[in-house]
Design a protein around this motif. Structure first.
Motif, PDB file in Angstrom:
ATOM      1  N   LEU A  30      18.906  21.272  29.002  1.00 16.63           N
ATOM      2  CA  LEU A  30      18.190  21.786  27.837  1.00 16.63           C
ATOM      3  C   LEU A  30      19.138  22.329  26.763  1.00 16.63           C
ATOM      4  CD1 LEU A  30      15.208  23.636  29.605  1.00 16.63           C
ATOM      5  CD2 LEU A  30      15.315  21.278  28.778  1.00 16.63           C
ATOM      6  N   ASP A  31      20.401  21.896  26.822  1.00 16.82           N
ATOM      7  CA  ASP A  31      21.407  22.297  25.815  1.00 16.82           C
ATOM      8  C   ASP A  31      21.537  23.818  25.705  1.00 16.82           C
ATOM      9  OD1 ASP A  31      21.847  19.622  25.245  1.00 16.82           O
ATOM     10  OD2 ASP A  31      20.382  19.589  23.623  1.00 16.82           O
ATOM     11  N   LYS A  51      13.864  24.854  16.745  1.00 16.27           N
ATOM     12  CA  LYS A  51      14.489  23.981  17.740  1.00 16.27           C
ATOM     13  C   LYS A  51      14.556  24.643  19.109  1.00 16.27           C
ATOM     14  CE  LYS A  51      18.523  21.180  18.878  1.00 16.27           C
ATOM     15  NZ  LYS A  51      19.877  20.731  18.495  1.00 16.27           N
ATOM     16  N   TYR A  52      14.855  25.955  19.118  1.00 15.00           N
ATOM     17  CA  TYR A  52      15.132  26.612  20.386  1.00 15.00           C
ATOM     18  C   TYR A  52      14.055  27.621  20.788  1.00 15.00           C
ATOM     19  CZ  TYR A  52      19.886  24.797  19.984  1.00 15.00           C
ATOM     20  OH  TYR A  52      20.964  23.972  19.877  1.00 15.00           O
ATOM     21  N   THR A  53      13.900  27.768  22.091  1.00 13.29           N
ATOM     22  CA  THR A  53      13.238  28.910  22.701  1.00 13.29           C
ATOM     23  C   THR A  53      14.341  29.846  23.166  1.00 13.29           C
ATOM     24  OG1 THR A  53      11.243  27.752  23.405  1.00 13.29           O
ATOM     25  CG2 THR A  53      11.889  29.672  24.694  1.00 13.29           C
ATOM     26  N   LEU A  89       7.551  26.439  19.357  1.00 11.54           N
ATOM     27  CA  LEU A  89       8.083  25.144  19.771  1.00 11.54           C
ATOM     28  C   LEU A  89       6.969  24.202  20.202  1.00 11.54           C
ATOM     29  CD1 LEU A  89      10.959  23.881  20.076  1.00 11.54           C
ATOM     30  CD2 LEU A  89      10.792  24.434  22.502  1.00 11.54           C
ATOM     31  N   ASP A 112      16.563  24.245  24.406  1.00  8.10           N
ATOM     32  CA  ASP A 112      15.704  23.272  23.740  1.00  8.10           C
ATOM     33  C   ASP A 112      14.615  22.852  24.724  1.00  8.10           C
ATOM     34  OD1 ASP A 112      14.470  21.295  22.334  1.00  8.10           O
ATOM     35  OD2 ASP A 112      16.233  20.014  22.092  1.00  8.10           O
ATOM     36  N   LYS A 114      11.835  21.529  24.339  1.00  6.95           N
ATOM     37  CA  LYS A 114      11.150  20.258  24.105  1.00  6.95           C
ATOM     38  C   LYS A 114      11.612  19.197  25.106  1.00  6.95           C
ATOM     39  CE  LYS A 114       9.962  20.582  19.198  1.00  6.95           C
ATOM     40  NZ  LYS A 114      10.184  20.014  17.849  1.00  6.95           N
ATOM     41  N   LYS A 115      12.845  19.342  25.582  1.00  7.05           N
ATOM     42  CA  LYS A 115      13.384  18.383  26.536  1.00  7.05           C
ATOM     43  C   LYS A 115      12.838  18.594  27.944  1.00  7.05           C
ATOM     44  CE  LYS A 115      17.780  17.428  24.204  1.00  7.05           C
ATOM     45  NZ  LYS A 115      19.248  17.399  24.381  1.00  7.05           N
TER      46      LYS A 115
END
Length: 221
Positions: A30-31, A51-53, A89, A112, A114-115
């Protein structure tokens, strides 16, 4: 996150029930990025791309919004081991509708999420645990926002203040507790004038309903 001690994340709500190896795999996928913030530092500005949580490893953050008149409203306060920003997000916001600020010196993990829908390298059980934890985090923050709406629905400064204190008492399961806000921030959270709020606090003390010492409150009756 090279050489990071992933054992520090095992008590984080997002990773409850996951082993250290799975946490390592997930954060890399998740970067994951670690950000150290000073008190008052803006993590995300209102209007910046979503973009981020974030995960609060240490410290505390606040979601804030300033209106055209320069009045600041504190919408949400998130303490350590909890997440923030997942509502934006998954709510498909393009930009943050609020600014997110460290209210204390803080260590933040940015992910991230979303991934998370296509994560690989972990077992099905670990993947299900992560998804359940994400849903729990969203539910917890939604409840905090509901509490904020309930408090703001009160008509007077006194009613807002007592509603806030009662909810804090319920959260701590005690009539005696410390709040996270100083006087100005509490006024910003309640959406009231600081002087008027201070007057109500003094009045409630004289009435014998509360006892106060700086950030320490006790509900007496």
């Amino acid at each position: 996150m090279k050489n990071y001690d992933y054992k520090k994340l095992k008590n984080i709500s997002l990773f409850i029930g996951l082993c250290t190896e799975d946490i390592h795999t997930i954060t890399e996928f998740l970067d994951g990025k670690i950000k150290y913030c000073r008190a008052g530092e803006i993590i995300f500005y209102e209007g910046s791309p979503v973009k981020y949580t974030g995960v609060v490893i240490k410290g505390r953050i606040q979601m804030i919004h300033e209106d055209y008149g320069g009045n600041r409203n504190v919408l949400l306060s998130v303490h350590e081991q909890k997440t923030f920003g997942e509502i934006f997000l998954y709510g498909k916001c393009n930009t943050y509708p609020v600014s997110i600020m460290a209210s204390e010196d803080s260590e933040i993990l940015l992910l991230d999420l979303k991934k998370a829908a296509k994560i690989s390298g972990i077992s099905i059980e670990a993947e299900m645990t992560l998804r359940e934890n994400i849903l729990t985090a969203m539910a917890e923050n939604s409840l905090l926002l509901y509490n904020k709406i309930d408090i703001m629905s009160k008509r007077t400064t006194k009613e807002k203040l007592m509603a806030f204190l009662i909810k804090e008492s319920e959260a701590y399961d005690s009539l005696e507790f410390d709040i996270a806000f100083d006087r100005q921030t509490l006024a910003d959270y309640l959406g009231v004038d600081r002087s008027a709020m201070s007057t109500e606090i003094s009045r409630l003390q004289k009435e014998g309903r509360i006892d106060v010492h700086k950030r320490h409150f006790k509900i007496l009756k």
